[in-house]
Design an enzyme around this catalytic site. Structure first.
Site, PDB file in Angstrom:
ATOM      1  N   GLU A  47     -41.814  68.319  64.355  1.00 24.73           N
ATOM      2  CA  GLU A  47     -42.247  67.241  65.153  1.00 24.73           C
ATOM      3  C   GLU A  47     -43.211  67.563  66.217  1.00 24.73           C
ATOM      4  OE1 GLU A  47     -39.482  64.285  66.909  1.00 24.73           O
ATOM      5  OE2 GLU A  47     -41.069  63.002  67.330  1.00 24.73           O
ATOM      6  N   GLU A  72     -42.790  70.695  72.003  1.00 21.51           N
ATOM      7  CA  GLU A  72     -43.109  69.857  73.361  1.00 21.51           C
ATOM      8  C   GLU A  72     -43.543  70.587  74.486  1.00 21.51           C
ATOM      9  OE1 GLU A  72     -42.665  66.214  73.832  1.00 21.51           O
ATOM     10  OE2 GLU A  72     -43.573  67.010  75.732  1.00 21.51           O
ATOM     11  N   ASP A 122     -50.224  61.355  72.169  1.00 22.28           N
ATOM     12  CA  ASP A 122     -50.928  60.543  73.512  1.00 22.28           C
ATOM     13  C   ASP A 122     -52.260  60.020  72.873  1.00 22.28           C
ATOM     14  OD1 ASP A 122     -48.745  61.217  75.080  1.00 22.28           O
ATOM     15  OD2 ASP A 122     -49.677  63.279  75.682  1.00 22.28           O
ATOM     16  N   ASP A 158     -49.072  52.890  68.215  1.00 21.19           N
ATOM     17  CA  ASP A 158     -49.209  51.677  68.378  1.00 21.19           C
ATOM     18  C   ASP A 158     -50.494  51.288  69.168  1.00 21.19           C
ATOM     19  OD1 ASP A 158     -48.730  53.280  70.727  1.00 21.19           O
ATOM     20  OD2 ASP A 158     -48.508  51.736  72.046  1.00 21.19           O
TER      21      ASP A 158
HETATM   22  C1  LIG Z   1     -46.112  59.090  73.992  1.00 20.47           C
HETATM   23  S1  LIG Z   1     -44.876  60.381  73.989  1.00 20.47           S
HETATM   24  C2  LIG Z   1     -43.989  60.214  72.410  1.00 20.47           C
HETATM   25  C3  LIG Z   1     -42.729  61.118  72.269  1.00 20.47           C
HETATM   26  C4  LIG Z   1     -41.955  60.984  71.092  1.00 20.47           C
HETATM   27  N1  LIG Z   1     -42.665  61.293  69.980  1.00 20.47           N
HETATM   28  C5  LIG Z   1     -41.403  59.221  70.685  1.00 20.47           C
HETATM   29  O1  LIG Z   1     -42.106  58.667  69.951  1.00 20.47           O
HETATM   30  O2  LIG Z   1     -40.511  58.933  71.506  1.00 20.47           O
HETATM   31  C6  LIG Z   1     -45.837  61.907  73.509  1.00 20.47           C
HETATM   32  C7  LIG Z   1     -45.206  63.095  73.936  1.00 20.47           C
HETATM   33  O3  LIG Z   1     -45.941  64.236  73.273  1.00 20.47           O
HETATM   34  C8  LIG Z   1     -45.906  65.278  74.106  1.00 20.47           C
HETATM   35  N2  LIG Z   1     -47.144  66.193  73.993  1.00 20.47           N
HETATM   36  C9  LIG Z   1     -48.661  65.509  73.862  1.00 20.47           C
HETATM   37  N3  LIG Z   1     -49.381  66.526  73.272  1.00 20.47           N
HETATM   38  C10 LIG Z   1     -48.711  67.520  72.864  1.00 20.47           C
HETATM   39  C11 LIG Z   1     -48.915  69.010  72.354  1.00 20.47           C
HETATM   40  N4  LIG Z   1     -50.193  69.366  72.307  1.00 20.47           N
HETATM   41  N5  LIG Z   1     -48.113  69.426  72.061  1.00 20.47           N
HETATM   42  C12 LIG Z   1     -46.977  69.424  72.443  1.00 20.47           C
HETATM   43  N6  LIG Z   1     -46.314  68.268  72.829  1.00 20.47           N
HETATM   44  C13 LIG Z   1     -47.324  67.511  73.317  1.00 20.47           C
HETATM   45  C14 LIG Z   1     -45.921  64.776  75.614  1.00 20.47           C
HETATM   46  O4  LIG Z   1     -45.564  65.536  76.611  1.00 20.47           O
HETATM   47  C15 LIG Z   1     -44.920  63.675  75.201  1.00 20.47           C
HETATM   48  O5  LIG Z   1     -43.591  64.042  75.410  1.00 20.47           O
END
Ligand SMILES: C[S@@+](CC[C@H](N)C(=O)[O-])C[C@H]1O[C@@H](n2cnc3c(N)ncnc32)[C@H](O)[C@@H]1O
Length: 227
Positions: A47, A72, A122, A158
């Site tokens: 993931e 992450e 994101d 979403d």
């Molecule tokens: C909106 S949150 C969603 C977290 C989780 N998947 C959920 O649905 O609850 C997006 C997460 O992706 C991480 N993230 C964004 N780009 C990333 C990357 N290139 N590599 C690792 N993590 C990343 C952010 O730090 C954040 O914790």
């Protein structure tokens, strides 16, 4: 030790968290993440952007015959999720503090990932930031490279504009992937799409969700040039 999401409780990431700098040396994209796990012969699911680790912990609990690697880049979320996996005494979960895009493109060896989970990545809504979205042409090719022969990638969002971006990339890479309906994982609660922390938070606000699965095609010939 750090104190944040845990409200004062110290995180212990030992044996569950891996810093990018501590990954085994690899020349080019030659790192085999299966070897990070004690049971290295189990299927591997990754993931990217695992946040607080809700999906990883839930799914790894009911699917003990697979290994789950969360990648992450937020240090706070990485540490929180690694500590959470440790508290749940899961032997099939590890957290990697790294940029998931760089890991897939430049570090991971080919043909080893059975399932890639991309849940609520994101959206980077401003046009000038679209290049920061996880899904890009080069990541589509990298995902195809790291997946096993019949591996797949699950995408849930979403965000309507990000969903359109996903569809556009899936259609332009139809020579690499078959688009299929997404089926909720066994760990999702009734009525949930996937049951991540993000989904639970925003479902309460009435948001709707888009989801699909892209199954790796065994052959990846480039489409004929129409010009
Ligand atoms: C909106 S949150 C969603 C977290 C989780 N998947 C959920 O649905 O609850 C997006 C997460 O992706 C991480 N993230 C964004 N780009 C990333 C990357 N290139 N590599 C690792 N993590 C990343 C952010 O730090 C954040 O914790």
């Amino acid at each position: 030790m750090s104190f944040g999401l845990s409200r004062g409780r110290a995180y212990d990431t030992s044996e569950y968290g891996i810093e990018a700098d501590d990954l085994p040396e690899s020349d080019g994209a030659s790192l085999d993440p299966r070897r990070l796990f004690a049971a290295a012969d189990q299927p591997l699911e990754i993931e990217i952007g695992s946040g607080k680790g809700t999906f990883l912990v839930q799914q790894a609990t009911i699917q003990s015959n697979a290994n789950f690697l969360g990648i992450e880049w937020s240090r706070e979320f990485y540490r929180y999720a690694a500590d959470r996996a440790r508290r749940n005494q899961l032997t099939n979960v590890l957290l990697l503090h790294d940029n998931g895009s760089e890991f897939i493109r430049f570090k991971c060896i080919a043909g080893v990932v059975d399932v890639l989970h991309l849940y609520f990545t994101d959206p980077w809504p401003k046009k000038r930031h679209h290049k920061r979205r996880f899904v890009q042409d080069d990541t589509m090719q990298a995902i195809h490279r790291v997946l096993t022969t019949e591996g797949c990638v699950h995408l849930v969002t979403d965000h309507d504009d990000l969903w359109a971006w996903y569809l556009d990339h899936a259609n332009r890479h139809a020579h690499l992937f078959d688009q299929q309906p997404f089926r909720p994982p066994g760990s999702a609660d009734s009525g949930e799409v996937v049951g991540t922390n993000f989904e639970r938070k925003y479902r309460r606000e009435g948001r709707h969700f888009h989801a699909m699965t892209l199954v790796r095609k065994p052959f990846c010939e480039e489409p004929a040039d129409a010009s």
